[in-house]
Scaffold this active site. Structure first.
Site, PDB file in Angstrom:
ATOM      1  N   LYS A   1       6.212  10.482 -12.213  1.00 37.24           N
ATOM      2  CA  LYS A   1       5.677  10.217 -13.551  1.00 37.24           C
ATOM      3  C   LYS A   1       6.058  11.312 -14.547  1.00 37.24           C
ATOM      4  CE  LYS A   1       1.648   8.303 -11.189  1.00 37.24           C
ATOM      5  NZ  LYS A   1       1.773   9.097  -9.943  1.00 37.24           N
TER       6      LYS A   1
ATOM      7  N   ILE B   1       0.854  -1.176   0.000  1.00 35.17           N
ATOM      8  CA  ILE B   1       0.000   0.000   0.000  1.00 35.17           C
ATOM      9  C   ILE B   1       0.895   1.234   0.000  1.00 35.17           C
ATOM     10  CG2 ILE B   1      -0.139   0.186   2.525  1.00 35.17           C
ATOM     11  CD1 ILE B   1      -3.126   0.922   2.172  1.00 35.17           C
TER      12      ILE B   1
ATOM     13  N   LYS C   1      -5.144   8.569  -1.107  1.00 33.60           N
ATOM     14  CA  LYS C   1      -4.638   9.887  -0.741  1.00 33.60           C
ATOM     15  C   LYS C   1      -5.378  10.390   0.489  1.00 33.60           C
ATOM     16  CE  LYS C   1      -5.744  14.542  -1.341  1.00 33.60           C
ATOM     17  NZ  LYS C   1      -6.921  15.359  -1.738  1.00 33.60           N
ATOM     18  N   SER C   2      -4.640  11.003   1.402  1.00 30.69           N
ATOM     19  CA  SER C   2      -5.258  11.651   2.549  1.00 30.69           C
ATOM     20  C   SER C   2      -4.317  12.715   3.073  1.00 30.69           C
ATOM     21  CB  SER C   2      -5.581  10.650   3.654  1.00 30.69           C
ATOM     22  OG  SER C   2      -6.206  11.305   4.746  1.00 30.69           O
TER      23      SER C   2
ATOM     24  N   TYR D   1       1.250  16.936 -10.672  1.00 29.45           N
ATOM     25  CA  TYR D   1       0.549  17.278  -9.426  1.00 29.45           C
ATOM     26  C   TYR D   1       1.013  18.624  -8.870  1.00 29.45           C
ATOM     27  CZ  TYR D   1      -0.523  12.231  -9.455  1.00 29.45           C
ATOM     28  OH  TYR D   1      -0.926  10.966  -9.797  1.00 29.45           O
TER      29      TYR D   1
ATOM     30  N   GLY E   1      -0.936   8.194  -2.011  1.00 27.66           N
ATOM     31  CA  GLY E   1      -1.072   8.975  -3.223  1.00 27.66           C
ATOM     32  C   GLY E   1      -1.025  10.460  -2.908  1.00 27.66           C
ATOM     33  N   THR E   2      -0.553  11.270  -3.860  1.00 22.56           N
ATOM     34  CA  THR E   2      -0.418  12.712  -3.624  1.00 22.56           C
ATOM     35  C   THR E   2      -1.148  13.548  -4.661  1.00 22.56           C
ATOM     36  OG1 THR E   2       1.692  12.778  -4.828  1.00 22.56           O
ATOM     37  CG2 THR E   2       1.789  12.422  -2.437  1.00 22.56           C
ATOM     38  N   TRP E   3      -1.961  12.910  -5.514  1.00 21.30           N
ATOM     39  CA  TRP E   3      -2.750  13.650  -6.488  1.00 21.30           C
ATOM     40  C   TRP E   3      -3.757  14.533  -5.758  1.00 21.30           C
ATOM     41  CZ3 TRP E   3      -7.716  11.767  -9.098  1.00 21.30           C
ATOM     42  CH2 TRP E   3      -8.106  12.656 -10.110  1.00 21.30           C
TER      43      TRP E   3
ATOM     44  N   ASN F   1      -5.835   4.265   7.030  1.00 20.74           N
ATOM     45  CA  ASN F   1      -5.678   3.662   5.707  1.00 20.74           C
ATOM     46  C   ASN F   1      -4.627   2.559   5.676  1.00 20.74           C
ATOM     47  OD1 ASN F   1      -7.619   5.359   4.720  1.00 20.74           O
ATOM     48  ND2 ASN F   1      -6.212   6.734   3.658  1.00 20.74           N
TER      49      ASN F   1
ATOM     50  N   ASP G   1       3.673   7.939  -3.779  1.00 18.65           N
ATOM     51  CA  ASP G   1       3.436   8.082  -5.222  1.00 18.65           C
ATOM     52  C   ASP G   1       3.303   9.558  -5.577  1.00 18.65           C
ATOM     53  OD1 ASP G   1       2.490   6.577  -7.848  1.00 18.65           O
ATOM     54  OD2 ASP G   1       1.144   8.289  -7.552  1.00 18.65           O
TER      55      ASP G   1
ATOM     56  N   HIS H   1       2.969   8.780 -17.633  1.00 16.83           N
ATOM     57  CA  HIS H   1       1.688   9.062 -16.986  1.00 16.83           C
ATOM     58  C   HIS H   1       0.492   8.650 -17.846  1.00 16.83           C
ATOM     59  CE1 HIS H   1       0.134  11.841 -13.583  1.00 16.83           C
ATOM     60  NE2 HIS H   1      -0.764  10.928 -13.869  1.00 16.83           N
TER      61      HIS H   1
ATOM     62  N   SER I   1      -7.082   5.849  -7.086  1.00 16.57           N
ATOM     63  CA  SER I   1      -8.491   6.094  -6.732  1.00 16.57           C
ATOM     64  C   SER I   1      -9.143   4.822  -6.193  1.00 16.57           C
ATOM     65  CB  SER I   1      -9.268   6.623  -7.945  1.00 16.57           C
ATOM     66  OG  SER I   1      -8.786   7.870  -8.356  1.00 16.57           O
TER      67      SER I   1
END
Length: 311
Positions: free
Chosen positions: A71, A8, A263-264, A42, A11-13, A273, A37, A104, A211
């Site tokens: 990416k 796991i 992402k959080s 971003y 994410g940073t999007w 998570n 990631d 990407h 996602s």
């Protein structure tokens, strides 16, 4: 760390510039994450780079303990753009190497004229008068061969792709000297892409699930799409395990042998998570969630490029 050790990640999007670094630093120091990631598009890699500097220089974590992905954006697919783009990302992240560098999207686009000398200024894409994305005539092969040179130069340990379909992978494998190590795709209970996941696994390509809870905050609300965390079956399974719906979806992704990257920005959620290794979903649980697949994409470039990328 190696790709086969990943379970796991973070994410940073869509992580805001003023919050992205703090989230990454908390994840590494307090929540035992070992996979981050990132992506140039971003626009928060400089802030994340400060977090990496703080964590690694303090000795809180060793660089080799953390798997870091970034990416290559669509405007940098030309052979002579790939190396500068990678070097810019390394400078922004304050790293000597990336563990993984992904293409990407499998599409090349014309960069913006604004700030043409500044690589970040190039990322704004151009649409024509009819709203269609203006693409560049750069084959994936050219881009991939340039990415292979990054591995040879020691700037990245592995290369892969993101948002690639099976036909795109078949084509890539026909000429790649270095096979893609990863395909990062949208995956969640409403978009399971089982055949593509199995195809990647057959070709020894790991799969990252972006996602993994859907994307209600980014695209779902605007489209009036459902919230996965409110699905009755997921809620029922969550109650049975005394876990949150999000934890159920992440555990489901892990048990499919994919690597979710939720992402959080919230410290409590960051800890929640990753707290998914003290229980397992039963075969019956997995089958119930498998039945939720409805082919629903939250992230579909046809909405903003007018290109039916996924058909």
């Amino acid at each position: 760390m190696k790709i086969q050790d990943l379970k796991i990640g973070l994410g940073t999007w869509k992580s805001p510039i003023d919050k992205a670094g703090a989230a990454v630093e908390f994840a590494l120091r307090e929540a035992e994450y070992n996979h981050i990631d990132c992506a140039a598009i971003y626009r928060n890699e400089k802030e994340i780079g400060e977090a990496f500097k703080n964590v690694f220089n303090s000795g809180a974590r060793k660089r080799e303990e953390v798997f870091i992905t970034s990416k290559l954006w669509n405007t940098e697919h030309a052979r002579d753009h790939v190396l500068p783009a990678c070097k810019q990302t390394l400078a922004d992240l304050q790293l000597e190497y990336l563990d993984l560098y992904l293409m990407h999207w499998g599409i090349a686009t014309v960069p913006s004229d604004d700030n043409a000398q500044n690589i970040h200024g190039r990322y704004e894409e151009k649409l024509n008068a009819d709203g269609f994305l203006i693409t560049e005539k750069i084959p994936i092969r050219e881009t991939w061969e340039a990415m292979e040179e990054l591995v040879k130069a020691g700037l990245v340990k592995a290369i892969g792709v993101s948002n690639f379909t099976a036909p795109m992978i078949v084509d890539l494998l026909s000429y790649a000297n270095i096979k893609p190590a990863m395909n990062q795709i949208e995956l969640h209970p409403y978009l399971q892409q089982t055949a593509l996941v199995e195809f990647c696994r057959y070709n020894d390509i790991a799969v990252t699930a972006y996602s993994p809870q859907g994307s209600p905050g980014n695209y779902g609300k605007a489209k009036g799409l459902p919230v996965l965390g409110e699905d009755p079956i997921i809620v029922e399974i969550a109650k049975h395990h005394s876990k949150s719906p999000t934890q159920i979806m992440l555990r489901w992704a892990i048990q499919r042998n994919t690597i979710p990257i939720p992402k959080s920005l919230n410290p409590e959620h960051l800890k929640e998570n990753i707290d998914v290794f003290d229980f397992e979903l039963s075969f019956d649980n997995m089958q119930k969630i498998a039945g939720l697949d409805r082919g629903l994409r939250f992230v579909n470039p046809s909405d903003w490029w007018k290109i039916p990328y996924f058909g």
